[in-house]
Design a protein around this motif. Sequence first.
Motif, PDB file in Angstrom:
ATOM      1  N   ALA A 346      68.682  44.977 -48.180  1.00 24.00           N
ATOM      2  CA  ALA A 346      67.430  45.730 -48.332  1.00 24.00           C
ATOM      3  C   ALA A 346      66.939  46.261 -46.989  1.00 24.00           C
ATOM      4  CB  ALA A 346      66.365  44.845 -48.972  1.00 24.00           C
ATOM      5  N   ALA A 347      67.153  45.483 -45.912  1.00 22.04           N
ATOM      6  CA  ALA A 347      66.713  45.913 -44.586  1.00 22.04           C
ATOM      7  C   ALA A 347      67.517  47.114 -44.104  1.00 22.04           C
ATOM      8  CB  ALA A 347      66.829  44.766 -43.598  1.00 22.04           C
ATOM      9  N   GLY A 348      68.805  47.141 -44.447  1.00 21.88           N
ATOM     10  CA  GLY A 348      69.651  48.284 -44.109  1.00 21.88           C
ATOM     11  C   GLY A 348      70.008  48.406 -42.649  1.00 21.88           C
ATOM     12  N   SER A 349      69.656  47.406 -41.838  1.00 20.23           N
ATOM     13  CA  SER A 349      69.889  47.512 -40.398  1.00 20.23           C
ATOM     14  C   SER A 349      70.921  46.505 -39.896  1.00 20.23           C
ATOM     15  CB  SER A 349      68.566  47.288 -39.650  1.00 20.23           C
ATOM     16  OG  SER A 349      68.003  46.032 -39.988  1.00 20.23           O
ATOM     17  N   VAL A 350      71.594  45.825 -40.833  1.00 26.95           N
ATOM     18  CA  VAL A 350      72.558  44.799 -40.455  1.00 26.95           C
ATOM     19  C   VAL A 350      73.963  45.333 -40.679  1.00 26.95           C
ATOM     20  CG1 VAL A 350      73.224  42.382 -40.839  1.00 26.95           C
ATOM     21  CG2 VAL A 350      70.873  43.068 -41.105  1.00 26.95           C
ATOM     22  N   GLU A 351      74.939  44.630 -40.128  1.00 25.94           N
ATOM     23  CA  GLU A 351      76.346  44.962 -40.299  1.00 25.94           C
ATOM     24  C   GLU A 351      76.652  45.326 -41.758  1.00 25.94           C
ATOM     25  OE1 GLU A 351      80.134  45.627 -40.347  1.00 25.94           O
ATOM     26  OE2 GLU A 351      79.158  45.228 -38.420  1.00 25.94           O
ATOM     27  N   PRO A 352      77.160  46.552 -42.018  1.00 25.30           N
ATOM     28  CA  PRO A 352      77.361  47.008 -43.402  1.00 25.30           C
ATOM     29  C   PRO A 352      78.368  46.183 -44.196  1.00 25.30           C
ATOM     30  CG  PRO A 352      78.312  48.566 -41.820  1.00 25.30           C
ATOM     31  CD  PRO A 352      77.481  47.603 -41.036  1.00 25.30           C
ATOM     32  N   ARG A 353      79.286  45.491 -43.515  1.00 24.12           N
ATOM     33  CA  ARG A 353      80.286  44.689 -44.232  1.00 24.12           C
ATOM     34  C   ARG A 353      79.736  43.342 -44.694  1.00 24.12           C
ATOM     35  NH1 ARG A 353      84.879  44.508 -39.802  1.00 24.12           N
ATOM     36  NH2 ARG A 353      83.000  44.506 -38.509  1.00 24.12           N
ATOM     37  N   LEU A 354      78.507  43.029 -44.297  1.00 24.23           N
ATOM     38  CA  LEU A 354      77.949  41.711 -44.611  1.00 24.23           C
ATOM     39  C   LEU A 354      77.812  41.485 -46.115  1.00 24.23           C
ATOM     40  CD1 LEU A 354      76.679  39.078 -43.516  1.00 24.23           C
ATOM     41  CD2 LEU A 354      74.481  40.231 -43.562  1.00 24.23           C
ATOM     42  N   ALA A 355      77.340  42.484 -46.860  1.00 24.79           N
ATOM     43  CA  ALA A 355      77.142  42.325 -48.307  1.00 24.79           C
ATOM     44  C   ALA A 355      78.466  42.050 -49.009  1.00 24.79           C
ATOM     45  CB  ALA A 355      76.490  43.566 -48.889  1.00 24.79           C
TER      46      ALA A 355
END
Length: 401
Positions: A346-355
């Motif tokens: 939801a924040a969209g500011s973290v490493e994209p591969r995390l999800a």
Amino acid sequence: MHDSTTLLVEVGALLLLLGVLGRLSRRVGLSPIPLYLLAGLAFGHGGLLPLAASEEFFAVGAEIGVILLLVMLGLEYSANELVGNLRSAAPAGLIDGVLNALPGAAFALLLGWDWVAALVLGGITWVSSSGVIAKVLADLGRLGNRETPVILSVLVIEDLAMALYLPLVTAVLAGTGLLGGGIALAVAVGTVLLVLVLAIRYGHLISSALSAKDPEALLLGVLGLTLLIAGLAAKLQVSAAVGAFLVGIALSGPVAHHATELLSPLRDLFAAVFFVFFGLVTDPRDIPPVLLPALALAVVTMATKTLTGYLAARRVGIAEPGRWRAGLALVPRGEFSIVIAGLAVAAGSVEPRLAALATAYVLITVVTGPMLARLPDFPWFKRWLRNRAAAERRQPVPVHD
């Protein structure tokens, strides 16, 4: 803009599919969580048949699902029980955090991710799934075992830790940095302590305001109070999930018992929606590149979680078989891990591969965990324990001058 007919068709079809998947999972003795995640992946972005009209509905339903998961956890404990468990199980909780959060954080740094992603991944690997573990213990007939209170104490410590961790990580993800995170943590600690004091001294007054004799009024009252407090908590940057957990803690007696019965079907419905939504917003094409890292992380943290339960059970004098049962039962991660990953998405500011990594990781542990929990019941495992005990008895006693 999608019309309401399309929305009804998509929601109805997906809920019907979830019902079939839930029944199938129980037939084979597994948690339905991985099947719900897979359903979300199949019908989300990049899936086989993307559902566009119902995404907003599932987004709202997912938020309600998190709130209901947390309030139901809170209803399991009174404020006095929570304080008592905190005192007795604090050492085990500390061991749990060190052994299971640090590997996740270190793994993120090894992948070259930043410290925010490390903070998030540490939380994902830390917390076991209370829902999956409770079901496994019930299915295996272990609710009355000597090691079960040890398992529950570890889960309670984790639940309470989440009440402090979630506001911290929410503030950090919002970009407020360590200072903002520290302020959010201080507010959360103060809020938790205040609610615990109010629950211990005045919880009966809150419960008496809600009649346990009128199911309809009780359902509407508890649900309304939970959503209201969760919303206000979110406005104060404390976390809606924490607010819901504290509402559950504050309720006690017959009100808590009847509220649990009334809210259970709603929790099951919206929790399923929550897991589906997480799958919907995760592109399945992102999972294959992170599958091997997720498997490696799962192997390491399944071992550390087993060690956590083993040491916690040994500390209170549980015999060797019970230590292994406690350790292996704690392996599955689930709802909280997805909640934490959902905050990062939801924040969209973290490493994209995390999800994608979190989804693969939860799938691995939630499928493998219930299988590993059955190991102590196999004859060959019992023989191994007996041989190990016999070998230890045959060891010569050291002679000291």
